[in-house]
Design a protein around this motif. Structure first.
Motif, PDB file in Angstrom:
ATOM      1  N   UNK A  77       0.834  -1.205   0.000  1.00 18.03           N
ATOM      2  CA  UNK A  77       0.000   0.000   0.000  1.00 18.03           C
ATOM      3  C   UNK A  77       0.863   1.247   0.000  1.00 18.03           C
ATOM      4  N   UNK A  78       1.902   1.252   0.847  1.00 18.56           N
ATOM      5  CA  UNK A  78       2.782   2.418   0.935  1.00 18.56           C
ATOM      6  C   UNK A  78       3.577   2.602  -0.348  1.00 18.56           C
ATOM      7  N   UNK A  79       3.924   1.500  -1.011  1.00 20.54           N
ATOM      8  CA  UNK A  79       4.627   1.607  -2.288  1.00 20.54           C
ATOM      9  C   UNK A  79       3.775   2.389  -3.287  1.00 20.54           C
ATOM     10  N   UNK A  80       2.477   2.061  -3.358  1.00 18.33           N
ATOM     11  CA  UNK A  80       1.581   2.788  -4.256  1.00 18.33           C
ATOM     12  C   UNK A  80       1.395   4.231  -3.837  1.00 18.33           C
ATOM     13  N   UNK A  81       1.211   4.460  -2.539  1.00 15.39           N
ATOM     14  CA  UNK A  81       0.989   5.818  -2.049  1.00 15.39           C
ATOM     15  C   UNK A  81       2.213   6.702  -2.285  1.00 15.39           C
ATOM     16  N   UNK A  82       3.397   6.164  -2.004  1.00 12.18           N
ATOM     17  CA  UNK A  82       4.613   6.963  -2.171  1.00 12.18           C
ATOM     18  C   UNK A  82       4.862   7.285  -3.644  1.00 12.18           C
ATOM     19  N   UNK A  83       4.454   6.382  -4.536  1.00 12.99           N
ATOM     20  CA  UNK A  83       4.608   6.668  -5.957  1.00 12.99           C
ATOM     21  C   UNK A  83       3.775   7.886  -6.354  1.00 12.99           C
ATOM     22  N   UNK A  84       2.546   7.973  -5.822  1.00 13.40           N
ATOM     23  CA  UNK A  84       1.685   9.128  -6.118  1.00 13.40           C
ATOM     24  C   UNK A  84       2.282  10.402  -5.535  1.00 13.40           C
ATOM     25  N   UNK A  85       2.758  10.333  -4.295  1.00 13.27           N
ATOM     26  CA  UNK A  85       3.349  11.525  -3.670  1.00 13.27           C
ATOM     27  C   UNK A  85       4.585  11.985  -4.443  1.00 13.27           C
ATOM     28  N   UNK A  86       5.395  11.034  -4.886  1.00 13.20           N
ATOM     29  CA  UNK A  86       6.582  11.379  -5.655  1.00 13.20           C
ATOM     30  C   UNK A  86       6.198  12.051  -6.970  1.00 13.20           C
TER      31      UNK A  86
END
Length: 357
Positions: A292-301
């Protein structure tokens, strides 16, 4: 069907003002915005998205291109991307592609002009040809890229560290014949996990276990077949590190069919910590990846890129060793062996990830 003129008449403003409201112009007061939105809701009006994107040059959508949509890993990553996108009131345009440059380029042509940014997972291929700098494409973040692409931010998993921690844990339990079932050779995640496995053996003073490294392709079936190959060894390994949890499920099935007890006869460990891992019999010791965090961090990046654009950034998502019953606390005993073992339940964490510019 209500039109923009109907909304303007009902809210007693001009058509231009209604347009500004739906284009999120700062020139509109809050009271006017509320009046227009209320009238539009009552009339059932919704602005034409295509026309709106032509005016604002924004689509309010993120494109997500993945090489495979099968399995819990990808579904959890997509869930994380969608969660972070919704917080920004954005929607997803999702597609998959075969792991070839031509298919990736075809997928890119399909979404170009329809999204404000792209998240692309390409662990099996060099995406630099398809994502050439200056090609006019949207801002792009690469997940687990085979190579870093100039102008594209990227986010990777701490694969080497996670594999190194797992094999180190098995060695501390006293195992000396540790096999590995690796993923596809051209996959960067699989190669990094293999490197972590080999490094842990090397640091323990153990010889390279070439005959104990078997091929897999990240599917349950390949794990099952590889485990059958392990069982044909004259001197069986006492533990096996599997490069992902889906293959580990296949390994557990093969060992059960052969009457091999886990972990009494052979310890089994995996990588990813998919939601199913804790419910297997026995529960699977594995390397946790916060999907989940992998997906979220991709959006934030993607969305929090500084302006003006700086050099490409690279972030690393840390991994965590999760110890469950499938590796036991004692290594299986072999005839004539004297094994020193430690009772350990500590959780090992790989180095924290951060931004590298």
């Amino acid at each position: 069907m209500a039109t923009i003129r109907d909304v303007a008449r009902a809210s007693k403003v001009s058509v231009a003002t209604v347009s500004r409201v739906f284009n999120e112009s700062p020139r509109v007061t809050e009271s006017t915005r509320l009046r227009v939105v209320t009238a539009a809701s009552r009339l059932g009006y919704w602005p034409n998205g295509t026309a709106r994107s032509l005016i604002t040059n924004r689509t309010h959508a993120i494109g997500v291109l993945l090489p495979d949509l099968h399995g819990e890993f990808f579904s959890e990553v997509i869930r994380g991307i969608d969660s972070a996108a919704r917080e920004r009131q954005l929607h997803l345009l999702l597609s998959s592609f075969n792991s070839t440059p031509d298919d990736l380029m075809s997928a890119l042509r399909t979404v170009r002009g329809r999204v404000d940014g792209l998240i692309v997972m390409s662990p099996d291929l060099d995406a630099s040809v398809a994502l050439q700098p200056g090609s006019g494409g949207p801002p792009t973040v690469l997940l687990n890229p085979e190579v870093e692409v100039p102008g594209c931010d990227s986010l990777s998993i701490a694969n080497f560290e996670g594999a190194h921690a797992m094999v180190g844990h098995l060695l501390r339990l006293g195992h000396r014949r540790v096999a590995m079932i690796r993923g596809p050779e051209r996959n960067i995640d699989a190669r990094q996990r293999l490197e972590g496995y080999r490094a842990a053996l090397r640091e323990a003073g153990l010889p390279p276990a070439g005959d104990l490294v078997l091929d897999g392709d990240f599917t349950e079936h390949s794990g099952y077949e590889a485990a059958r190959g392990l069982l044909r060894h004259a001197l069986r390994p006492t533990a096996v590190f599997v490069a992902n949890d889906h293959m580990a499920i296949g390994v557990l099935g093969a060992l059960q069919d052969a009457g091999v007890r886990v972990p009494l006869d052979m310890a089994v460990t995996g990588f990813d910590d998919i939601p199913l891992a804790r419910y297997l019999t026995p529960p699977l010791t594995t390397v946790h990846v916060d999907m989940l965090q992998l997906g979220r961090r991709a959006v934030h990046l993607l969305l929090d890129r500084p302006e003006p654009a700086s050099d490409a950034r690279h972030a690393v998502l840390p991994t965590t060793l999760v110890v469950r019953s499938s590796c036991g606390t004692r290594p299986p005993r072999q005839a004539g062996s004297r094994v020193r073992w430690e009772r350990r339940h500590a959780v090992a964490v790989t180095p924290r990830g951060g931004l590298k510019t």
